[in-house]
Design an enzyme around this catalytic site. Structure first.
Site, PDB file in Angstrom:
ATOM      1  N   MET A 330     -21.722  12.175 -14.279  1.00 44.90           N
ATOM      2  CA  MET A 330     -21.351  12.692 -15.594  1.00 44.90           C
ATOM      3  C   MET A 330     -20.036  12.072 -16.065  1.00 44.90           C
ATOM      4  O   MET A 330     -19.877  11.739 -17.248  1.00 44.90           O
ATOM      5  CB  MET A 330     -21.215  14.222 -15.560  1.00 44.90           C
ATOM      6  N   GLY A 331     -19.101  11.910 -15.147  1.00 45.29           N
ATOM      7  CA  GLY A 331     -17.830  11.287 -15.498  1.00 45.29           C
ATOM      8  C   GLY A 331     -18.017   9.844 -15.938  1.00 45.29           C
ATOM      9  O   GLY A 331     -17.477   9.420 -16.962  1.00 45.29           O
ATOM     10  N   TRP A 333     -20.715   8.596 -17.130  1.00 50.04           N
ATOM     11  CA  TRP A 333     -21.456   8.593 -18.389  1.00 50.04           C
ATOM     12  C   TRP A 333     -20.508   8.724 -19.584  1.00 50.04           C
ATOM     13  O   TRP A 333     -20.697   8.071 -20.612  1.00 50.04           O
ATOM     14  CB  TRP A 333     -22.463   9.745 -18.405  1.00 50.04           C
ATOM     15  N   HIS A 334     -19.454   9.517 -19.448  1.00 48.00           N
ATOM     16  CA  HIS A 334     -18.500   9.655 -20.549  1.00 48.00           C
ATOM     17  C   HIS A 334     -17.760   8.350 -20.816  1.00 48.00           C
ATOM     18  O   HIS A 334     -17.398   8.067 -21.969  1.00 48.00           O
ATOM     19  CB  HIS A 334     -17.498  10.777 -20.240  1.00 48.00           C
ATOM     20  N   GLY A 335     -17.524   7.562 -19.786  1.00 50.50           N
ATOM     21  CA  GLY A 335     -16.835   6.291 -19.999  1.00 50.50           C
ATOM     22  C   GLY A 335     -16.227   5.754 -18.724  1.00 50.50           C
ATOM     23  O   GLY A 335     -15.971   6.506 -17.778  1.00 50.50           O
TER      24      GLY A 335
END
Length: 403
Positions: A330-331, A333-335
């Site tokens: 998830m981290g 995925w954010h950038g």
């Protein structure tokens, strides 16, 4: 050509509501004008991804063609065979465009940007369909409905992330008049609540207060040195948390409202997240369609795979590793920046600690008090832990420490 950012201006809402009228009249009389809905959706996609954003429009067309061929090929393959390697390959190919979009700016030093608005949410939809086709939960795959599901314009830019089977049920079921009137009532409520969240509270916390608090936090860092910790930074932390919630929740409410006008009950994205009593409950209330997607298609499948391989017998350890994998992805995925990755790891550690505490609490129920004060303290503690994680997420610490 008119260029419209979704839910960003009065003109957008005016054109949108005018275009919705035939759909609403049809549903009120028990009919769904499928051809008009398709044309209506395409017009708004052109308005969103045309004009100055034509590159995004081209990327969207290429992306949809790619995912459509990939999904159709896997559906055809799955009718007769079910090899794990082919399934894994299909999933990896489905996430390949998103991976390229995420990594290209990093590798090119930020000079090249690919993709389009909403590519992440479309990828989540595609991967979900491929996985559920493999599981056998999607038995009747309709390619026309699949395209409509992917390109359902109210949610294409920022979610919520719907599920194919739930969307299919709503799309194929026309509500009776009384039920549709109830949907319209909810739609109007969500629409005005979205206006209040996005354009009043979001403006207050984001446009009026946030820049000043960031300025003062940076000024105090330069004046006093150290790690940059200050009252201004504390104020920034709480203000940014409120802005993040009201801005995103407002967008989500707009998408849900328009969906309800169209007879599609898109699931909610937020449910009083700051009233959560622990971090796991928070993720059951915050950006719910995303957190449930990660839970179902990453956490649960990773846990099942680890248990099947029997590399670790302790189920608690397996769940802890799964939390780390889940939130680390998830981290990323954010950038591809350190603060997004640390944000993901922070929440993974917070949930692991929370699970340890809940197991301890269950074994020592007689010794640990449970009353209004302890519950209130749990909410207070969770709120501050979450706000601190949003401080990391905001990227201001990068400016304070490394500039």
């Amino acid at each position: 050509m008119i260029n419209l950012q979704p839910y960003s201006s009065p003109r957008y809402f005016l054109i949108l509501l005018l275009g919705l009228l035939p759909i609403m009249i049809g549903l009120y009389h028990g009919k769904r004008f499928r051809v008009y809905e398709t044309i209506f959706s395409l017009v708004f996609l052109v308005l969103t991804f045309g004009g100055d954003h034509w590159q995004q429009g081209v990327a969207l067309i290429i992306y949809i063609a790619y995912q459509f061929i990939l999904t159709l090929a896997y559906v055809h393959y799955r009718k007769t065979r079910n090899q794990t390697g082919v399934f894994v390959g299909a999933v990896l190919l489905a996430i390949l465009p998103l991976t390229v979009v995420k990594f290209t700016p990093f590798l090119a030093g930020g000079k090249i940007t690919l993709g389009f608005l909403g590519i992440s949410y479309l990828t989540f939809k595609t991967v979900q369909v491929v996985m559920e086709v493999r599981d056998g939960t999607i038995k009747d795959f309709d390619w026309k409905l699949y395209l409509h599901f992917l390109l359902f314009f109210p949610t294409i830019s920022s979610g919520p992330i719907d599920r194919y089977r739930r969307f299919k049920k709503d799309y194929e079921t026309i509500p009776d008049r009384s039920a549709y009137l109830e949907d319209l009532e909810k739609a109007v409520h969500y629409l005005f609540l979205g206006f209040f969240y996005k354009f009043i509270l979001g403006y207050l916390f984001g446009t009026l207060w946030l820049p000043s608090l960031q300025h003062w936090a940076l000024m105090q860092r330069h004046a006093f040195g150290g790690l940059g910790l200050s009252w201004a930074l504390l104020g920034y932390m709480y203000d940014y948390s409120m802005y993040l919630f009201f801005d995103f929740a407002g967008y989500s409410l707009f998408a849900i409202a328009i969906s309800y006008f169209m007879g599609i009950k898109t699931p909610p994205n937020f449910n009083k997240p700051f009233a959560a009593g622990n971090i796991k409950e928070f993720w059951n209330r915050w950006h719910m369609t995303l957190s449930f997607w990660f839970r179902d298609f990453i956490f649960m499948r990773f846990t099942f795979w680890f248990m099947k391989k029997r590399w670790i017998k302790n189920r608690i350890r397996i769940s802890q590793i799964a939390y780390l994998v889940n939130f680390l992805i998830m981290g990323f995925w954010h950038g591809l920046t350190w603060y997004y990755i640390v944000y993901g790891l922070f929440h993974a550690c917070a949930i692991i600690i929370n699970d340890i505490w809940l197991r301890y609490k269950k074994k020592h129920q007689a010794q640990i008090p449970s009353n209004k004060f302890t519950k209130g303290f749990s909410v207070f503690l969770t709120f501050n832990v979450v706000c601190f994680s949003f401080l990391i997420f905001s990227g201001i610490l990068d400016k304070l420490w490394f500039m």
